[in-house]
Design a protein around this motif. Structure first.
Motif, PDB file in Angstrom:
ATOM      1  N   VAL A 231       0.990  -1.283   0.058  1.00  0.00           N
ATOM      2  CA  VAL A 231      -0.038  -0.241  -0.099  1.00  0.00           C
ATOM      3  C   VAL A 231       0.838   1.235   0.249  1.00  0.00           C
ATOM      4  CG1 VAL A 231      -1.553   1.366   1.120  1.00  0.00           C
ATOM      5  CG2 VAL A 231      -1.900  -1.136   1.101  1.00  0.00           C
ATOM      6  N   PHE A 232       1.954   0.977   1.112  1.00  0.00           N
ATOM      7  CA  PHE A 232       2.601   2.182   0.784  1.00  0.00           C
ATOM      8  C   PHE A 232       3.625   2.530  -0.433  1.00  0.00           C
ATOM      9  CE2 PHE A 232       7.218   4.125   1.585  1.00  0.00           C
ATOM     10  CZ  PHE A 232       6.804   5.372   2.132  1.00  0.00           C
ATOM     11  N   PHE A 233       4.105   1.537  -0.768  1.00  0.00           N
ATOM     12  CA  PHE A 233       4.893   1.683  -2.177  1.00  0.00           C
ATOM     13  C   PHE A 233       4.093   2.237  -3.366  1.00  0.00           C
ATOM     14  CE2 PHE A 233       8.472  -1.026  -0.515  1.00  0.00           C
ATOM     15  CZ  PHE A 233       9.695   0.180  -0.611  1.00  0.00           C
ATOM     16  N   ARG A 234       2.824   1.477  -3.370  1.00  0.00           N
ATOM     17  CA  ARG A 234       1.989   1.906  -4.319  1.00  0.00           C
ATOM     18  C   ARG A 234       1.563   3.436  -4.539  1.00  0.00           C
ATOM     19  NH1 ARG A 234      -1.915   4.345  -5.757  1.00  0.00           N
ATOM     20  NH2 ARG A 234      -3.893   3.409  -6.611  1.00  0.00           N
ATOM     21  N   ASN A 235       1.440   3.860  -3.229  1.00  0.00           N
ATOM     22  CA  ASN A 235       0.976   5.389  -3.202  1.00  0.00           C
ATOM     23  C   ASN A 235       2.162   6.445  -3.142  1.00  0.00           C
ATOM     24  OD1 ASN A 235      -2.149   5.364  -2.618  1.00  0.00           O
ATOM     25  ND2 ASN A 235      -1.598   3.580  -1.455  1.00  0.00           N
ATOM     26  N   ILE A 236       3.367   6.035  -2.332  1.00  0.00           N
ATOM     27  CA  ILE A 236       4.445   7.182  -2.688  1.00  0.00           C
ATOM     28  C   ILE A 236       4.961   7.047  -4.185  1.00  0.00           C
ATOM     29  CG2 ILE A 236       6.274   5.200  -2.068  1.00  0.00           C
ATOM     30  CD1 ILE A 236       5.794   8.974  -0.739  1.00  0.00           C
ATOM     31  N   MET A 237       4.952   5.943  -4.786  1.00  0.00           N
ATOM     32  CA  MET A 237       5.591   5.821  -6.076  1.00  0.00           C
ATOM     33  C   MET A 237       4.666   6.518  -7.059  1.00  0.00           C
ATOM     34  SD  MET A 237       7.216   2.075  -6.204  1.00  0.00           S
ATOM     35  CE  MET A 237       7.814   2.162  -7.933  1.00  0.00           C
ATOM     36  N   GLY A 238       3.383   6.311  -6.727  1.00  0.00           N
ATOM     37  CA  GLY A 238       2.187   7.044  -7.443  1.00  0.00           C
ATOM     38  C   GLY A 238       2.349   8.478  -7.403  1.00  0.00           C
TER      39      GLY A 238
END
Length: 228
Positions: free
Chosen positions: A39-46
């Protein structure tokens, strides 16, 4: 004359395609990284993708007079995404996706309650049939309903609530604004739990993480555009 393909149709189709890619990326990563870290990577990268694209036209998209609405929407979105990603790691992909398709079914009663919409009789009948289909998938009484199924259904409830917030925000907020607050807020919400369960991603995880971030960022942006 040939009917035109409206922008809302294109946005909805693109959102559906991207939403279909997300669970595949999650399953590719589920054996190496915890769900909340995804969830974190999906959003911070997004968020990095959004800022790199949107900032070229200025920073006006960060201005909003409806911060509390964004906050409420994104709390639901964070909980729903965490439950969705966790459920995907614990049950067959096809069954999880089928249960998550209950989002529009759940959205109907929520729209009646919160948006004062009045669906026609045909829509009500198909909603009832849809819920009957969910019972066929779950087979309560014949097959134990596991925690993962409840997680996916809880996620669908949260996502349906997100759709209600998106409909109201779409009347005043640009898609770029809604996407920015979505990515930034959910990144902050996920950071603490992700650090608690942190597993360093390997080089082999990078392609799937990029796919998750790209599809996960495009899906809500296209969805919001479809509602405008």
């Amino acid at each position: 004359s040939r009917p035109s393909w409206r922008g809302s149709d294109r946005g909805g189709t693109a959102a559906a395609i991207c939403h279909a890619i997300v669970p595949i990326a999650v399953r590719l990563l589920s054996s190496s990284l915890p769900a909340v870290e995804l969830v974190f990577f999906r959003n911070i990268m997004g968020l990095t993708i959004v800022l790199s694209i949107m900032s070229w036209s200025g920073w006006g998209f960060v201005r909003t007079s409806r911060f509390t609405h964004h906050l409420g929407r994104n709390v639901l979105l964070f909980i729903g995404m965490w439950l969705w990603f966790t459920g995907l790691t614990q049950m067959p992909l096809a069954k999880a996706v089928t249960l998550h398709f209950t989002i529009p079914l759940i959205a109907v009663p929520l729209a009646i309650i919160f948006l004062r919409e009045r669906p026609n009789s045909t829509r009500i009948v198909w909603t009832v049939i849809g819920f009957a289909g969910v019972l066929v998938v779950l087979r309560p009484g014949a097959v134990p309903i596991g925690t993962a199924a409840f997680m996916v259904l809880g996620s669908a409830l949260c996502y349906a609530g997100v759709g209600i917030f998106s409909r109201t925000l779409g009347k005043t907020e640009a898609p770029a604004t809604t996407t920015f607050y979505f990515q930034s807020m959910v990144s902050v919400f996920a950071l603490g739990p992700a650090l608690y369960e942190w597993v360093p991603p390997g080089l082999a995880d990078v392609p799937a993480l990029l796919l998750l971030a790209a599809a996960g960022t495009a899906a809500p942006y296209c969805f919001v555009r479809a509602l405008v």
